[in-house]
Scaffold this motif. Structure first.
Motif, PDB file in Angstrom:
ATOM      1  N   ASN A 126      45.132  98.992  25.937  1.00 41.67           N
ATOM      2  CA  ASN A 126      44.051  99.986  25.949  1.00 41.67           C
ATOM      3  C   ASN A 126      43.302  99.999  27.273  1.00 41.67           C
ATOM      4  O   ASN A 126      42.176 100.507  27.356  1.00 41.67           O
ATOM      5  CB  ASN A 126      43.077  99.721  24.785  1.00 41.67           C
ATOM      6  CG  ASN A 126      42.400  98.360  24.901  1.00 41.67           C
ATOM      7  OD1 ASN A 126      42.773  97.555  25.762  1.00 41.67           O
ATOM      8  ND2 ASN A 126      41.439  98.092  24.036  1.00 41.67           N
ATOM      9  N   LYS A 127      43.918  99.454  28.316  1.00 41.77           N
ATOM     10  CA  LYS A 127      43.260  99.372  29.611  1.00 41.77           C
ATOM     11  C   LYS A 127      43.859 100.398  30.567  1.00 41.77           C
ATOM     12  O   LYS A 127      45.053 100.342  30.875  1.00 41.77           O
ATOM     13  CB  LYS A 127      43.402  97.956  30.189  1.00 41.77           C
ATOM     14  CG  LYS A 127      42.681  96.901  29.362  1.00 41.77           C
ATOM     15  CD  LYS A 127      42.812  95.524  30.000  1.00 41.77           C
ATOM     16  CE  LYS A 127      42.061  94.480  29.193  1.00 41.77           C
ATOM     17  NZ  LYS A 127      42.176  93.120  29.798  1.00 41.77           N
ATOM     18  N   LYS A 169      37.708  97.265  36.027  1.00 43.44           N
ATOM     19  CA  LYS A 169      37.113  97.235  34.708  1.00 43.44           C
ATOM     20  C   LYS A 169      36.531  98.607  34.395  1.00 43.44           C
ATOM     21  O   LYS A 169      35.887  99.232  35.228  1.00 43.44           O
ATOM     22  CB  LYS A 169      36.004  96.182  34.651  1.00 43.44           C
ATOM     23  CG  LYS A 169      35.327  96.081  33.291  1.00 43.44           C
ATOM     24  CD  LYS A 169      34.229  95.025  33.313  1.00 43.44           C
ATOM     25  CE  LYS A 169      33.528  94.944  31.962  1.00 43.44           C
ATOM     26  NZ  LYS A 169      32.451  93.914  31.966  1.00 43.44           N
ATOM     27  N   GLY A 170      36.809  99.104  33.199  1.00 39.98           N
ATOM     28  CA  GLY A 170      36.298 100.402  32.797  1.00 39.98           C
ATOM     29  C   GLY A 170      37.253 101.527  33.128  1.00 39.98           C
ATOM     30  O   GLY A 170      38.479 101.371  33.084  1.00 39.98           O
ATOM     31  N   LEU A 171      36.713 102.659  33.515  1.00 41.71           N
ATOM     32  CA  LEU A 171      37.492 103.882  33.718  1.00 41.71           C
ATOM     33  C   LEU A 171      38.248 103.865  35.046  1.00 41.71           C
ATOM     34  O   LEU A 171      37.701 103.502  36.086  1.00 41.71           O
ATOM     35  CB  LEU A 171      36.541 105.082  33.686  1.00 41.71           C
ATOM     36  CG  LEU A 171      37.156 106.479  33.773  1.00 41.71           C
ATOM     37  CD1 LEU A 171      37.887 106.829  32.484  1.00 41.71           C
ATOM     38  CD2 LEU A 171      36.050 107.514  34.038  1.00 41.71           C
ATOM     39  N   PHE A 174      56.178 105.585  28.916  1.00 47.80           N
ATOM     40  CA  PHE A 174      54.809 105.178  29.193  1.00 47.80           C
ATOM     41  C   PHE A 174      54.051 105.099  27.875  1.00 47.80           C
ATOM     42  O   PHE A 174      54.220 105.961  26.997  1.00 47.80           O
ATOM     43  CB  PHE A 174      54.119 106.196  30.103  1.00 47.80           C
ATOM     44  CG  PHE A 174      54.644 106.256  31.501  1.00 47.80           C
ATOM     45  CD1 PHE A 174      54.058 105.501  32.506  1.00 47.80           C
ATOM     46  CD2 PHE A 174      55.724 107.061  31.828  1.00 47.80           C
ATOM     47  CE1 PHE A 174      54.523 105.558  33.812  1.00 47.80           C
ATOM     48  CE2 PHE A 174      56.200 107.138  33.125  1.00 47.80           C
ATOM     49  CZ  PHE A 174      55.597 106.379  34.118  1.00 47.80           C
ATOM     50  N   THR A 175      53.194 104.092  27.731  1.00 44.50           N
ATOM     51  CA  THR A 175      52.358 104.022  26.530  1.00 44.50           C
ATOM     52  C   THR A 175      51.443 105.233  26.464  1.00 44.50           C
ATOM     53  O   THR A 175      51.296 105.878  25.430  1.00 44.50           O
ATOM     54  CB  THR A 175      51.514 102.734  26.534  1.00 44.50           C
ATOM     55  OG1 THR A 175      52.385 101.608  26.614  1.00 44.50           O
ATOM     56  CG2 THR A 175      50.663 102.644  25.279  1.00 44.50           C
ATOM     57  N   LEU A 176      50.845 105.569  27.576  1.00 41.35           N
ATOM     58  CA  LEU A 176      50.019 106.774  27.700  1.00 41.35           C
ATOM     59  C   LEU A 176      50.057 107.191  29.159  1.00 41.35           C
ATOM     60  O   LEU A 176      49.998 106.359  30.065  1.00 41.35           O
ATOM     61  CB  LEU A 176      48.578 106.500  27.254  1.00 41.35           C
ATOM     62  CG  LEU A 176      47.637 107.701  27.194  1.00 41.35           C
ATOM     63  CD1 LEU A 176      48.150 108.734  26.192  1.00 41.35           C
ATOM     64  CD2 LEU A 176      46.227 107.274  26.822  1.00 41.35           C
ATOM     65  N   LEU A 177      50.162 108.469  29.391  1.00 43.14           N
ATOM     66  CA  LEU A 177      50.293 109.006  30.742  1.00 43.14           C
ATOM     67  C   LEU A 177      49.420 110.248  30.851  1.00 43.14           C
ATOM     68  O   LEU A 177      49.527 111.161  30.037  1.00 43.14           O
ATOM     69  CB  LEU A 177      51.755 109.346  31.017  1.00 43.14           C
ATOM     70  CG  LEU A 177      52.122 110.030  32.335  1.00 43.14           C
ATOM     71  CD1 LEU A 177      51.670 109.192  33.512  1.00 43.14           C
ATOM     72  CD2 LEU A 177      53.628 110.249  32.396  1.00 43.14           C
ATOM     73  N   LEU A 178      48.556 110.270  31.868  1.00 46.42           N
ATOM     74  CA  LEU A 178      47.615 111.366  32.037  1.00 46.42           C
ATOM     75  C   LEU A 178      47.507 111.763  33.505  1.00 46.42           C
ATOM     76  O   LEU A 178      47.728 110.955  34.404  1.00 46.42           O
ATOM     77  CB  LEU A 178      46.218 110.955  31.538  1.00 46.42           C
ATOM     78  CG  LEU A 178      46.081 110.514  30.084  1.00 46.42           C
ATOM     79  CD1 LEU A 178      44.720 109.860  29.865  1.00 46.42           C
ATOM     80  CD2 LEU A 178      46.274 111.684  29.139  1.00 46.42           C
ATOM     81  N   SER A 179      47.164 113.012  33.743  1.00 47.85           N
ATOM     82  CA  SER A 179      46.701 113.523  35.037  1.00 47.85           C
ATOM     83  C   SER A 179      47.611 113.225  36.218  1.00 47.85           C
ATOM     84  O   SER A 179      47.160 112.750  37.265  1.00 47.85           O
ATOM     85  CB  SER A 179      45.300 112.975  35.345  1.00 47.85           C
ATOM     86  OG  SER A 179      44.421 113.195  34.284  1.00 47.85           O
ATOM     87  N   PRO A 180      48.909 113.508  36.145  1.00 46.62           N
ATOM     88  CA  PRO A 180      49.754 113.300  37.327  1.00 46.62           C
ATOM     89  C   PRO A 180      49.393 114.274  38.450  1.00 46.62           C
ATOM     90  O   PRO A 180      48.984 115.401  38.202  1.00 46.62           O
ATOM     91  CB  PRO A 180      51.168 113.561  36.800  1.00 46.62           C
ATOM     92  CG  PRO A 180      50.980 114.479  35.628  1.00 46.62           C
ATOM     93  CD  PRO A 180      49.669 114.074  35.015  1.00 46.62           C
ATOM     94  N   ASP A 181      49.551 113.827  39.689  1.00 40.03           N
ATOM     95  CA  ASP A 181      49.340 114.693  40.847  1.00 40.03           C
ATOM     96  C   ASP A 181      50.408 114.370  41.881  1.00 40.03           C
ATOM     97  O   ASP A 181      50.640 113.198  42.205  1.00 40.03           O
ATOM     98  CB  ASP A 181      47.948 114.488  41.444  1.00 40.03           C
ATOM     99  CG  ASP A 181      47.635 115.520  42.523  1.00 40.03           C
ATOM    100  OD1 ASP A 181      47.801 116.727  42.253  1.00 40.03           O
ATOM    101  OD2 ASP A 181      47.235 115.115  43.632  1.00 40.03           O
ATOM    102  N   ILE A 182      51.077 115.393  42.427  1.00 36.39           N
ATOM    103  CA  ILE A 182      52.178 115.208  43.360  1.00 36.39           C
ATOM    104  C   ILE A 182      51.648 115.136  44.794  1.00 36.39           C
ATOM    105  O   ILE A 182      50.795 115.940  45.191  1.00 36.39           O
ATOM    106  CB  ILE A 182      53.195 116.364  43.253  1.00 36.39           C
ATOM    107  CG1 ILE A 182      53.644 116.563  41.807  1.00 36.39           C
ATOM    108  CG2 ILE A 182      54.405 116.099  44.133  1.00 36.39           C
ATOM    109  CD1 ILE A 182      54.531 117.776  41.619  1.00 36.39           C
ATOM    110  N   SER A 183      52.177 114.218  45.566  1.00 37.98           N
ATOM    111  CA  SER A 183      51.801 114.117  46.979  1.00 37.98           C
ATOM    112  C   SER A 183      52.298 115.344  47.736  1.00 37.98           C
ATOM    113  O   SER A 183      53.270 115.988  47.324  1.00 37.98           O
ATOM    114  CB  SER A 183      52.398 112.854  47.596  1.00 37.98           C
ATOM    115  OG  SER A 183      53.818 112.891  47.575  1.00 37.98           O
TER     116      SER A 183
END
Length: 425
Positions: A218-219, A239-241, A195-204
């Motif tokens: 950068n999106k 668009k955005g966050l 992954f280019t960037l990976l954040l905040s994983p959450d498991i089902s």
């Protein structure tokens, strides 16, 4: 059965690294002395030793038990199968005596477990017994975890968490990998890579899917990562966050922070209709949602009062958001405890970070651990342990700490940059 009491008498210590900022919560709770004797036929000695080691490590790592040194025992594993003298175990201070036997039944392993209380028990009949079986096609470690879960539950009244697993993000050479490991850091494997960037994983809740925040260029966008196939499905690329996704307890909804409306607000995604609805509407920044165990509330971070603070709000939309972080000017990243009584979060005082918990009404603040740039708290499935990441010598590691305070222990390799942990339900 000894019920595990959370309302311990409060005692404080101040570590040398945190003497100026935080008083770290400690209780007067002392772990139970547990003696484990696991017998097996000579042909199965290797498996017997392995099982004994893993079961002991599991119970010790919970900080609820102190597994006793077999060199102190006055009887061996073979002798206790036919005769138990409780006086022998009282002499060495044994609170819990576990007598077990491993058997090879062809295609399966079988462990007969008997639990005794040397101080309170009359007669030699066990307090509780169970036979735990498992196919040989499954890892022997899993059988050990299941035995430890049974012992833990019988003695504390709470579910064990030793069969759970942890997902986290490994960063190396500008790339991010999604890593999976057992609760104790063993059986480490990569399940998603590059992954280019990976954040905040959450498991089902059903442990099949991970909701995560990724980037293309950068999106930012939100994706579902399917653990069985590795397939990735985008469910938000506004668009955005697009950030901090969190599954609801029933696995049908995902709350996340989106900013396409003009500023960061909490929105809720319906996995069946594939539609979003806006949950918060405020001129401030709202982010990092977390669900209450009954699915009726969401806690989140907002700076609507001028600094990042923790708020809770009913999911049905009725009522105003209520602030529950009542001390300090930096409180963020809330995570609701699985048993519903407390919320963990990251706090900061001057330049020092800490993991803290608080009751859902804002009372009972406890600081559990301090460290450098602490982030991403996550609860064990039974609500007795908290994971978090912190910097050490320029590299992030993942640690765990019990909810009654105590030593924080690293659970990821020293040479690995590890962050954003999430614990399976």
């Amino acid at each position: 059965m000894r019920m595990f009491v959370l309302g311990f008498v409060l005692g404080f210590y101040i570590s040398s690294a945190s003497a100026v900022e935080f008083e770290v919560y400690q209780s007067s709770y002392k772990p139970l002395n547990l003696a484990l004797l696991l017998d097996a036929k000579p042909a199965n000695r290797e498996q017997q030793q392995f099982l004994s080691h893993v079961i002991s490590q599991d119970l010790s790592s919970s900080r609820s038990f102190k597994v006793m040194d077999p060199l102190s025992f006055l009887s061996d594993a073979q002798q206790v199968q036919t005769h138990i003298d409780y006086a022998d175990w009282r002499i060495i201070g044994t609170d819990v005596l576990v007598v077990a036997k491993l058997q090879d039944t062809g295609d399966t392993w079988s462990v007969a477990v008997n639990i005794h209380d040397p101080f309170g028990q009359k007669g030699t009949k066990p307090l509780d017994s169970q036979v735990i079986t498992q196919s040989k096609s499954k890892p022997l470690r899993m059988l050990a975890h299941r035995v430890a879960d049974y012992i833990y539950h019988q003695q504390t009244g709470l579910p064990g968490y030793f069969t759970s697993y942890i997902l986290f993000v490994k960063k190396e050479n500008g790339q991010s990998d999604l890593m999976l490991m057992e609760h104790d850091g063993e059986a480490l494997q990569r399940v998603g890579k590059n992954f280019t960037l990976l954040l905040s994983p959450d498991i089902s809740p059903d442990r099949t899917t991970v909701a995560l925040n990724t980037y293309v260029g950068n999106k930012p966008r939100l994706e579902f990562f399917h653990l069985d196939t590795g397939k990735r499905t985008t469910f938000a690329s506004f668009k955005g966050l697009n950030s901090t996704p969190a599954f609801s307890p029933n696995g049908r909804l995902v709350a996340a922070a989106l900013s396409f409306t003009g500023n960061s607000e909490i929105h809720i995604y319906n996995m069946q209709t594939k539609k979003w609805r806006q949950f918060t509407k405020n001129a401030a920044i709202d982010t990092t949602p977390t669900w209450s165990p009954d699915g009726k509330w969401i806690a989140f971070t907002s700076n609507r009062n001028g600094s990042p603070q923790i708020y809770i709000k009913p999911v049905n939309g009725g009522g105003k958001a209520k602030r529950i972080s009542l001390k300090g000017n930096y409180n963020t990243s809330p995570v609701w405890a699985p048993i519903g009584d407390r919320i963990a979060f990251v706090t900061k005082k001057n330049w020092e970070y800490a993991i803290a918990t608080v009751h859902v009404d804002g009372t009972g603040l406890r600081y559990l651990a301090t460290g450098n740039r602490i982030e991403s708290p996550a609860w064990s499935p039974n609500g007795q342990m908290i994971l978090y990441s912190a910097d050490e010598a320029g590299r992030k590691h993942i640690y765990n700490v019990p909810i009654w305070g105590g030593e924080a222990r690293r659970v990821t390799p020293l040479n690995m940059d590890a962050s954003d942990p999430t614990w399976s339900k």
